[in-house]
Design a protein around this motif. Structure first.
Motif, short mmCIF file in Angstrom:
data_model
loop_
_atom_site.label_atom_id
_atom_site.label_comp_id
_atom_site.label_asym_id
_atom_site.label_seq_id
_atom_site.Cartn_x
_atom_site.Cartn_y
_atom_site.Cartn_z
N GLU A 1 -18.17 38.71 3.12
CA GLU A 1 -19.02 39.87 3.42
C GLU A 1 -19.09 40.81 2.22
O GLU A 1 -20.16 41.25 1.82
N LYS A 2 -17.93 41.01 1.65
CA LYS A 2 -17.85 41.96 0.52
C LYS A 2 -18.73 41.48 -0.63
O LYS A 2 -19.49 42.23 -1.21
N ASN A 3 -18.62 40.17 -0.92
CA ASN A 3 -19.41 39.62 -2.03
C ASN A 3 -20.90 39.74 -1.77
O ASN A 3 -21.67 39.99 -2.69
N ILE A 4 -21.29 39.53 -0.49
CA ILE A 4 -22.72 39.62 -0.20
C ILE A 4 -23.21 41.04 -0.43
O ILE A 4 -24.22 41.27 -1.10
N VAL A 5 -22.48 41.95 0.10
CA VAL A 5 -22.92 43.34 0.00
C VAL A 5 -22.89 43.81 -1.46
O VAL A 5 -23.82 44.43 -1.96
N LYS A 6 -21.78 43.46 -2.13
CA LYS A 6 -21.61 43.95 -3.50
C LYS A 6 -22.47 43.19 -4.51
O LYS A 6 -23.17 43.78 -5.31
N GLU A 7 -22.36 41.87 -4.46
CA GLU A 7 -22.97 41.08 -5.54
C GLU A 7 -24.26 40.38 -5.12
O GLU A 7 -24.96 39.80 -5.94
N GLY A 8 -24.50 40.38 -3.81
CA GLY A 8 -25.74 39.75 -3.35
C GLY A 8 -25.61 38.26 -3.15
O GLY A 8 -26.57 37.59 -2.82
N SER A 9 -24.43 37.72 -3.35
CA SER A 9 -24.26 36.29 -3.05
C SER A 9 -22.81 36.00 -2.69
O SER A 9 -21.91 36.73 -3.09
N ALA A 10 -22.63 34.93 -1.91
CA ALA A 10 -21.28 34.51 -1.53
C ALA A 10 -21.29 33.00 -1.35
O ALA A 10 -22.35 32.38 -1.23
N ASN A 11 -20.10 32.40 -1.32
CA ASN A 11 -20.03 30.94 -1.27
C ASN A 11 -19.47 30.43 0.05
O ASN A 11 -18.58 31.03 0.63
N VAL A 12 -20.03 29.33 0.50
CA VAL A 12 -19.44 28.57 1.61
C VAL A 12 -19.35 27.12 1.14
O VAL A 12 -20.09 26.71 0.25
N ILE A 13 -18.40 26.38 1.75
CA ILE A 13 -18.30 24.96 1.39
C ILE A 13 -18.59 24.12 2.63
O ILE A 13 -18.04 24.39 3.71
N ILE A 14 -19.48 23.16 2.47
CA ILE A 14 -19.75 22.22 3.56
C ILE A 14 -19.14 20.88 3.19
O ILE A 14 -19.43 20.35 2.11
N SER A 15 -18.27 20.33 4.04
CA SER A 15 -17.80 18.97 3.80
C SER A 15 -18.14 18.14 5.03
O SER A 15 -17.84 18.53 6.15
N ALA A 16 -18.76 16.99 4.80
CA ALA A 16 -19.17 16.15 5.93
C ALA A 16 -18.50 14.80 5.83
O ALA A 16 -18.29 14.27 4.75
#
Lengths: 297, 367
Positions: free
Chosen positions: B103-118
């Motif tokens: 959340e912090k990264n989105i608000v502050k930097e405008g982007s954040a990371n998630v990892i999808i593993s299938a």
């Protein structure tokens, strides 16, 4: 009526028929006698236009198997050695079907099959596959007859049939012959040969003799003796060692042997006695077709 | 003459304890069971979520995923290795890891990371699941952009996918035409062939051969009943498709029948050639399975021919089922009519003529 001229047929390296010729007249009951594998079925397949020979020609009532096979098929009846009717159709349906493919009806030719069909008529709603061996045979003969053929080809019709049915079957063939149908029949049973007008003895694809059964027996210009003793197995071995005996073979409970003259009988008897055979019986007999067949090899 | 032979053929067929029922049961089972059972629609994918942030935004994202209808939440794992364990156990199929400070990264930097593993054991399910998931995340990121009113980060290109001809990507609609053409192939190729070989085996063929019955008429008497049955089965399939799956032939019933009528001659021509070289039922059966497998797999039915390597496409070009299958599918899904598919129709016509000529030649040769 049936004219077979110089027929030869080979399957790969196996010569099934080699230069076979014979001629059967209208209303004749002609037998082709020989053991399994002699070439009987191949000859039947050629005569019934199912197989093309390598050499020679067959004329059925002056029609050639090469050019007029369609005409021939309309005018012959063929009963293969193996029961080849539709087992899942009833007796009546089979007869009806074969009548209709020949463009006729049961009613039209019923007089021809009456004597045979009447035996199986009580079972006319039974499926053909559920009939006994003798009844199957009668049905197959009825189906081969229903279109009033000029010639009837019967390939081993009595093989695997009980002795009573066999006798019945031959009686039926006489009736058919008497109304003028030419019959070519094959059989491995030598005892049936005498019921034919004329016979051909076939061995390994070659006709070794074509004549009436009487003539074939009369032409057997050898002396035939029958031998018996306690130890038959040893007897056959010893008999074959005798110099006077030209040929010896087991024949039922006896041994049949071919010699040049009656004079040797005593001599042979003495020889066998000296070999410790007990209860020796030797007597002269008149030949049967089987003796002629075996001797002619 | 033909009349008597056909009469006999139908009598035998109807008298058989199994065959008439089988002709009805086979299309029913294949049409009712297979499309439902062999479903390739990816849904209810189990997902394990590793939420390292536990913030409002990460909760919103998880809610969005679980309410999408495609995913079922199997568990929240405390870390990635625990999540992987639940994949190994088979509880979860896909893992989503949300980074700490999401959340912090989105608000502050405008982007954040998630990892999808299938789990990619089933390539199809794994890749489709991952792409569904990334679509949802992409949607959510668009929402956030609006909400947070980021300037000049809105995407220049917005993709709106539209699946033409099979809007709902319904796998059943894709498979039903394939099952129909498989059924027609089996009935019109197998049945007459086995029937002819059984007459050979039983010796009745020989008995027929010494009658005045013409060979051509005899063969015709074997083909006609099964061509009729092929058409009947095809009709049953059309009815089931319409009333059970609400799948109408958009290109019209007439086009379907025209193609089927040409194709049954192709299929039975192949069967006749096989019967000419077969001396026993066993041999005929085995050879037929060989060819039918080639027909089924080297066509569009399961794998699009366009995806095959070049040599595979070359083989498929000689597969009549490819053209027939393609035609039936196009008629059903794309609304093609036979004038659109005249090329396929001509090719099938050529197949029918060539195969039947070959059948006659091989028949004569084996005389």
């Amino acid at each position: 009526m049936v004219k077979v001229e110089n027929i030869s047929k080979a399957f790969k390296k196996m010569q099934a028929l080699n230069d076979v010729s014979f001629h059967a007249e209208k209303g004749e009951l002609f037998g082709i006698i020989g053991p399994d594998g002699a070439g009987k079925t191949t000859l039947f397949r050629i005569m019934t236009t199912l197989t093309i020979p390598d050499n020679g020609t067959v004329l059925i009532n002056n029609r050639s198997i090469f050019t007029d096979y369609m005409e021939i098929r309309k005018n012959i009846g063929y009963m293969p050695g193996r029961f080849a009717l539709y087992q899942d159709l009833t007796v009546e349906e089979n007869l009806n079907f074969f009548a209709s493919v020949f463009n006729t009806t049961i009613e039209e030719n019923y007089h021809l099959v009456k004597g045979i069909y009447s035996h199986i008529a009580p079972f006319k709603n039974r499926k053909a596959g559920k009939l006994s061996g003798g009844m199957k045979q009668k049905l197959a003969l009825s189906c081969a007859l229903i279109h009033k053929p000029e010639v009837l080809f019967l390939d081993e019709p009595t093989t695997g049939v009980d002795p009573v049915s066999r006798k019945e079957f031959w009686d039926m063939l006489y009736d058919l012959k008497n109304i003028g149908i030419t019959i070519i029949v094959s059989t491995p049973y030598m005892d049936e040969a005498s019921r034919c007008d004329r016979i051909a003895l076939i061995k390994n694809g070659v006709f070794i003799d074509v004549d009436t059964p009487e003539n074939i027996i009369n032409n057997f210009n050898q002396t035939l003796i029958a031998l018996k003793a306690d130890n038959m197995r040893q007897l056959l071995k010893d008999v074959r060692k005798c110099s006077q005996i030209k040929s010896a073979f087991a024949f039922g409970a006896e041994i049949h042997a071919v010699i040049d003259s009656d004079d040797y009988i005593n001599d042979i008897n003495n020889q066998l006695k000296s070999l410790n055979h007990k209860n020796i019986e030797i007597y002269r007999i008149s030949p049967a077709i089987e003796d002629c067949y075996i001797w002619s090899r | 003459m033909l009349k008597f032979l056909l009469e006999k053929e139908f009598k035998q067929f109807m008298r058989n304890p199994v065959m008439p029922r089988m002709v009805l049961i086979m299309p029913l089972v294949m049409m009712i069971v297979f499309p439902l059972a062999t479903n390739r629609q990816v849904q209810d994918i189990t997902i394990s979520i590793v939420d390292n942030d536990k913030s409002q935004y990460s909760m919103e994202l998880v809610n969005k995923i679980t309410s999408s209808g495609y995913f079922i939440l199997s568990d929240y794992s405390s870390n990635y290795s625990n999540a992987l364990k639940s994949v190994e156990k088979g509880d979860a199929y896909i893992i989503l890891e949300i980074e700490k400070g999401f959340e912090k990264n989105i608000v502050k930097e405008g982007s954040a990371n998630v990892i999808i593993s299938a789990n990619a054991v089933d390539i199809f399910k794994g890749s489709v699941g991952a792409s569904y998931l990334s679509n949802i995340i992409y949607d959510y990121s668009l929402e956030l952009q609006e909400k947070l009113a980021f300037i000049n980060t809105s995407p220049a290109i917005n993709i709106i996918p539209l699946n033409e001809f099979n809007q709902t990507l319904n796998y059943k609609n894709f498979m039903i035409p394939a099952i129909m053409v498989m059924l027609v192939t089996m009935i019109t190729c197998f049945l007459p062939t086995l029937n002819i070989v059984s007459e050979k085996e039983k010796g009745t063929m020989e008995q027929i051969n010494v009658t005045p019955v013409n060979k051509f008429i005899f063969i015709l008497s074997k083909l006609i009943p099964y061509l009729i049955m092929g058409i009947i089965v095809f009709t049953i399939c059309i009815i089931i498709a319409k009333f059970l799956y609400h799948l109408d032939a958009k290109g019209g019933i007439l086009s379907l029948y025209i193609f089927t009528l040409v194709y049954v001659f192709v299929s039975s021509g192949l069967g006749l050639i096989i019967s000419n070289y077969s001396y026993s039922m066993q041999q005929a059966m085995f050879v037929m399975f060989f060819f039918v497998m080639i027909l089924f797999f080297m066509s569009n039915l399961f794998t699009p021919v366009a995806y095959m390597p070049e040599w595979g496409q070359a083989i498929a070009a000689f597969n009549p089922l490819k053209y027939y299958g393609h035609a039936v599918r196009s008629i059903y899904l794309k609304g093609a009519v036979f004038s659109d598919m005249y090329r396929e129709l001509i090719i099938l016509g050529i197949f029918a003529v060539v195969l039947n000529i070959l059948a006659v030649i091989s028949y004569k040769k084996n005389e």
